[in-house]
Design a protein around this motif. Structure first.
Motif, PDB file in Angstrom:
ATOM      1  N   ASP B 177       0.806  -1.219   0.000  1.00 48.57           N
ATOM      2  CA  ASP B 177       0.000   0.000   0.000  1.00 48.57           C
ATOM      3  C   ASP B 177       0.843   1.274   0.000  1.00 48.57           C
ATOM      4  O   ASP B 177       0.329   2.347  -0.289  1.00 48.57           O
ATOM      5  CB  ASP B 177      -0.933   0.013   1.222  1.00 48.57           C
ATOM      6  CG  ASP B 177      -0.196  -0.285   2.534  1.00 48.57           C
ATOM      7  OD1 ASP B 177       0.879  -0.903   2.478  1.00 48.57           O
ATOM      8  OD2 ASP B 177      -0.700   0.093   3.600  1.00 48.57           O
ATOM      9  N   LYS B 186      -7.423   0.661  -4.143  1.00 48.17           N
ATOM     10  CA  LYS B 186      -8.620  -0.161  -4.373  1.00 48.17           C
ATOM     11  C   LYS B 186      -8.378  -1.195  -5.470  1.00 48.17           C
ATOM     12  O   LYS B 186      -8.803  -2.342  -5.358  1.00 48.17           O
ATOM     13  CB  LYS B 186      -9.800   0.733  -4.774  1.00 48.17           C
ATOM     14  CG  LYS B 186     -10.434   1.469  -3.603  1.00 48.17           C
ATOM     15  CD  LYS B 186     -11.613   2.286  -4.116  1.00 48.17           C
ATOM     16  CE  LYS B 186     -12.246   3.090  -2.987  1.00 48.17           C
ATOM     17  NZ  LYS B 186     -13.212   4.073  -3.520  1.00 48.17           N
ATOM     18  N   ALA B 189      -6.140  -3.891  -4.123  1.00 51.19           N
ATOM     19  CA  ALA B 189      -6.886  -4.728  -3.189  1.00 51.19           C
ATOM     20  C   ALA B 189      -7.836  -5.662  -3.935  1.00 51.19           C
ATOM     21  O   ALA B 189      -7.967  -6.848  -3.600  1.00 51.19           O
ATOM     22  CB  ALA B 189      -7.659  -3.849  -2.215  1.00 51.19           C
ATOM     23  N   GLU B 190      -8.468  -5.120  -4.971  1.00 53.41           N
ATOM     24  CA  GLU B 190      -9.371  -5.933  -5.807  1.00 53.41           C
ATOM     25  C   GLU B 190      -8.599  -7.102  -6.428  1.00 53.41           C
ATOM     26  O   GLU B 190      -9.062  -8.243  -6.412  1.00 53.41           O
ATOM     27  CB  GLU B 190      -9.985  -5.025  -6.879  1.00 53.41           C
ATOM     28  CG  GLU B 190     -10.607  -5.723  -8.087  1.00 53.41           C
ATOM     29  CD  GLU B 190     -11.967  -6.343  -7.782  1.00 53.41           C
ATOM     30  OE1 GLU B 190     -12.448  -6.158  -6.641  1.00 53.41           O
ATOM     31  OE2 GLU B 190     -12.515  -7.032  -8.657  1.00 53.41           O
ATOM     32  N   ASN B 193      -7.856  -9.576  -3.602  1.00 56.91           N
ATOM     33  CA  ASN B 193      -9.049 -10.299  -3.121  1.00 56.91           C
ATOM     34  C   ASN B 193      -9.516 -11.380  -4.088  1.00 56.91           C
ATOM     35  O   ASN B 193      -9.975 -12.427  -3.673  1.00 56.91           O
ATOM     36  CB  ASN B 193     -10.183  -9.310  -2.851  1.00 56.91           C
ATOM     37  CG  ASN B 193      -9.934  -8.530  -1.567  1.00 56.91           C
ATOM     38  OD1 ASN B 193      -9.298  -9.048  -0.638  1.00 56.91           O
ATOM     39  ND2 ASN B 193     -10.387  -7.280  -1.516  1.00 56.91           N
ATOM     40  N   GLU B 213      -8.862  -2.201   5.212  1.00 59.77           N
ATOM     41  CA  GLU B 213     -10.281  -1.937   4.957  1.00 59.77           C
ATOM     42  C   GLU B 213     -10.711  -2.632   3.674  1.00 59.77           C
ATOM     43  O   GLU B 213     -11.877  -2.989   3.507  1.00 59.77           O
ATOM     44  CB  GLU B 213     -10.527  -0.429   4.805  1.00 59.77           C
ATOM     45  CG  GLU B 213     -10.479   0.316   6.120  1.00 59.77           C
ATOM     46  CD  GLU B 213     -10.642   1.815   5.910  1.00 59.77           C
ATOM     47  OE1 GLU B 213     -11.222   2.224   4.874  1.00 59.77           O
ATOM     48  OE2 GLU B 213     -10.173   2.566   6.788  1.00 59.77           O
ATOM     49  N   TYR B 214      -9.730  -2.802   2.780  1.00 58.38           N
ATOM     50  CA  TYR B 214     -10.062  -3.392   1.482  1.00 58.38           C
ATOM     51  C   TYR B 214      -9.656  -4.857   1.393  1.00 58.38           C
ATOM     52  O   TYR B 214     -10.259  -5.630   0.668  1.00 58.38           O
ATOM     53  CB  TYR B 214      -9.403  -2.578   0.350  1.00 58.38           C
ATOM     54  CG  TYR B 214      -9.843  -1.142   0.363  1.00 58.38           C
ATOM     55  CD1 TYR B 214     -11.081  -0.784  -0.178  1.00 58.38           C
ATOM     56  CD2 TYR B 214      -9.075  -0.154   0.963  1.00 58.38           C
ATOM     57  CE1 TYR B 214     -11.519   0.528  -0.140  1.00 58.38           C
ATOM     58  CE2 TYR B 214      -9.497   1.151   0.999  1.00 58.38           C
ATOM     59  CZ  TYR B 214     -10.726   1.499   0.457  1.00 58.38           C
ATOM     60  OH  TYR B 214     -11.157   2.791   0.502  1.00 58.38           O
TER      61      TYR B 214
END
Lengths: 438, 272
Positions: B177, B186, B189-190, B193, B213-214
């Motif tokens: 990060d 984001k 993180a996407e 994930n 958070e993500y």
């Protein structure tokens, strides 16, 4: 006088005079005298400081006409070309008669009649005095073998149709002689030629003893002429190769040189170009990849003698084993050559603690409004990059080879013909030195 | 078979003679995402480097077992081929090596190691096409030299893209990060994930809670002085965000209500 100088002087004195015009016979006698007076260079001569003369021991000098050997077993041509000429141990092979329009290729003896007016001043322009010019004197005294290439204005060129390939072969032998060869490249105004030279061994298993060759090349580029010169050298470790290329460039002419030294026991290349007309350009790049005890020496000199000329010297070196590299890059910008642009860069990678690189930039600027840059580095592979590649699964060896190849690609990328660039890239990969091998 | 993918026991490690890790214990199971947090100098990146096998990190005591094997015996490339991936905090620029060429060479090295056939360029391009889109990696980026002239965000996206292509069993994201704006964060993180799976474990090393958070972790560990000072679930990260790390220096672990304290004993940081 050292033993070798003495031995070679005796050989020169005993050399029979070949039939030649009176001025050339006189010049050859003068060259013999100059060699006998000055002898071979020694280590105190700056230009030869790093080149060991002992490599010449065991090489005989002879003025006897070299016997042209069959050339069927030379390595295959490096690239497609309209004309291929083989030169084996300094002996000129058959010169093709069927040539593209505007291109003339003749053995020196024949060309001396047809191009005498242009060749005589070129012969006479070669400095023969002093120990640094010993090999030029030897060549002048002994080189009866030679080739003259002439391209008339508007002759087809630049493409494969206008490509001339010189395929050199050197065979080692106990009684090896040091071949002497003379090359002339004459480009009329606006003419174009692509010259490729390959030195890829004789194609035979290397014999015992040394193999030697001393080549002197002079090129004249008329106004707006273009010469692309690619030279790939991957000789056996027995080879002792001295090459000297001297150019004169008229207004708006362009010279592009790509040189690759991957072999030979000793290879020394002196490349000098004089930019005599405004707007002339010299784009000179090369690479060496050395292993074992190889020694490669590149002496490059560009003289800006007219305004608005541009030159670049771009060289990269990779040295493994106990190899030794020398680079001397000189750029002279004479008073009055205003608006010149000169760039010079030489970066080297040492893969072994026993390898050595001596690099020396020499910039001499006597003009105004000159744009000049130069840089020379000697370093090692970036260990952070090695770890990055290994962390993705590549072995240590593969990571180092990938980084080394990438380092050299800066030069192969400058080879305009993609097919030729790929072939040279393949030779570079095969010659990739290992770090640890002694 | 032991369900723990990674077992770190009493790990002590030093860099240039300086002791950084002082008895670290950690156990990560397949399918789990663990976050390692902590102040600067607490040893977060050292842990990542030791697992990946970076030179210059000396393990002076302890053990690292990966799928039951002694990981420290393996060369960095063997670890990679065995399924370990480190997303670098500072991805290295490699002039002259084309990004596509590099990644195909890496994938083929790993496939060869596993006895799988190597992929030719066409097969490789087919494989990466979908993954490029998820991480917004342009053709231009693939044609350039590895990380050379990439922006900070492009470099981090390129790391996660490499991870997507190499499909590791254990991925360590070292401060992925850092230096990212919110949009890039984001996106990264996407990308991460999408790669969460029951077969894959991840260790997310971060200084800030923001990333979590993500990428919501299963476990959060707080590193201090080269060992795990506290472990908990995702809420621990939120508490850290409020409280900061200063309580560690003051020795006030109790200040973090609900957190399991790490006394240094084996299993303190083990997945509950």
């Amino acid at each position: 006088m050292t033993g070798l100088t003495e031995q070679w002087s005796d050989a020169l004195a005993a050399a029979p005079q070949e039939p030649a015009p009176a001025w050339l016979r006189e010049l050859r006698e003068n060259a013999v005298g100059q060699f006998r007076a000055a002898g071979l260079p020694h280590r105190k001569v700056e230009a030869w400081k790093y080149t060991p003369m002992t490599v010449f021991d065991g090489l005989r000098l002879t003025a006897a006409e070299p016997v042209p050997a069959p050339v069927a077993d030379l390595p295959p041509p490096l690239c497609e070309s309209s004309v291929v000429v083989d030169i084996r141990d300094g002996a000129l092979g058959e010169v093709p008669a069927d040539l593209p329009q505007g291109l003339t290729v003749l053995p020196l003896a024949t060309a001396l009649e047809r191009f005498e007016e242009r060749l005589k001043p070129l012969f006479e322009a070669v400095e023969l005095r002093g120990a640094t010019r010993a090999f030029a004197a030897l060549n002048t005294a002994l080189a009866t073998q030679g080739l003259v290439v002439h391209v008339a204005r508007d002759a087809a060129g630049g493409s494969a149709a206008g490509r001339l390939l010189l395929r050199w072969g050197l065979s080692a032998g106990a009684a090896a002689t040091m071949g002497q060869f003379r090359l002339f490249v004459l480009l009329d105004d606006g003419a174009r030629l692509e010259l490729v030279e390959q030195y890829l061994g004789s194609g035979e298993a290397p014999g015992d003893g040394a193999a030697g060759l001393n080549v002197l090349c002079q090129a004249e580029l008329g106004a707006g002429a273009r010469l692309s010169h690619t030279r790939v050298q991957a000789e056996t470790e027995q080879a002792v190769l001295l090459t000297s290329t001297m150019l004169e460039q008229a207004r708006d002419s362009r010279f592009v040189y790509r040189g690759f030294d991957l072999g030979a026991g000793l290879a020394r290349h002196e490349l000098t170009t004089r930019l005599t007309g405004p707007g002339a350009e010299a784009d000179i790049a090369g690479a060496w990849l050395l292993d074992g005890r190889r020694h490669v020496d590149n002496h490059v000199s560009v003289e800006h003698l007219a305004p608005g000329c541009a030159s670049e010297q771009f060289f990269r070196g990779v040295l493994g084993g106990r190899s030794r590299g020398v680079f001397n890059g000189r750029a002279l910008i004479q008073a009055g050559a205003d608006g010149s642009s000169v760039r010079q860069s030489n970066a080297n990678l040492l893969l072994s603690p026993l390898a050595e690189m001596d690099t020396k930039p020499e910039l001499e600027i006597y003009a105004d409004e000159v744009e000049a840059s130069h840089g020379a580095t000697v370093g090692q592979l970036d260990e952070a990059a090695v770890f990055y590649l290994r962390s993705r699964g590549l072995t240590d060896g593969a990571a180092r080879r990938m980084l080394t190849a990438a380092f050299c690609r800066a030069v192969t990328d400058r080879v305009a013909d993609p097919i030729l660039a790929e072939r040279i890239g393949g030779l570079l990969d095969a010659a990739m030195p290992s770090g640890e091998q002694l | 078979m032991d369900k723990a993918m990674l077992k770190v026991r009493n790990l002590h490690a030093s860099v240039e003679g300086k002791q950084i890790l002082n008895g670290l214990d950690l156990e990560v199971n397949a399918g789990e995402v663990h976050a390692i947090m902590g102040p600067n100098g607490s040893g977060k990146s050292t842990l990542a480097s030791v697992i990946a096998g970076r030179e210059g990190y000396e393990v002076t005591d302890g053990q690292v077992l990966y799928r039951g094997r002694d990981l420290l015996e393996l060369e960095p490339e063997e670890r990679a081929c065995e399924g370990i991936f480190l997303a670098f905090q500072y991805p290295v620029e490699i002039p002259g090596v084309n990004n596509t060429y590099f990644l195909r060479a890496a994938l083929n090295a790993q496939r060869k190691y596993r006895g799988e056939p190597e992929l030719d360029s066409m097969q490789f391009l087919k494989l990466i096409r979908g993954k490029l889109e998820i991480l917004h990696i342009s053709d231009d980026l693939m044609h350039r030299a590895v990380n050379e002239g990439f922006s900070g965000g492009e470099k981090k996206r390129n790391e996660i893209f490499q991870m997507a292509v190499l499909e590791p069993a254990l991925a360590i994201l070292d401060e992925t990060d850092s230096g990212l704006d919110i949009d890039a964060l984001k996106l990264v993180a996407e990308g991460v994930n999408r790669q969460r799976s029951p077969d894959r474990a991840m260790i997310v090393v971060t200084h800030y809670q923001r990333l979590l958070e993500y990428i919501v972790p299963d476990r959060v560990h707080v590193l201090s002085g080269g060992r795990i000072a506290a472990s908990g679930d995702a809420d621990l990260a939120l508490k850290l965000e409020e409280e900061g790390y200063s309580w560690l220096a003051e020795g006030g672990i109790q200040a973090l209500e609900g957190a399991e304290t790490g006394s240094g004993g084996a299993g303190a940081a083990a997945g509950a």
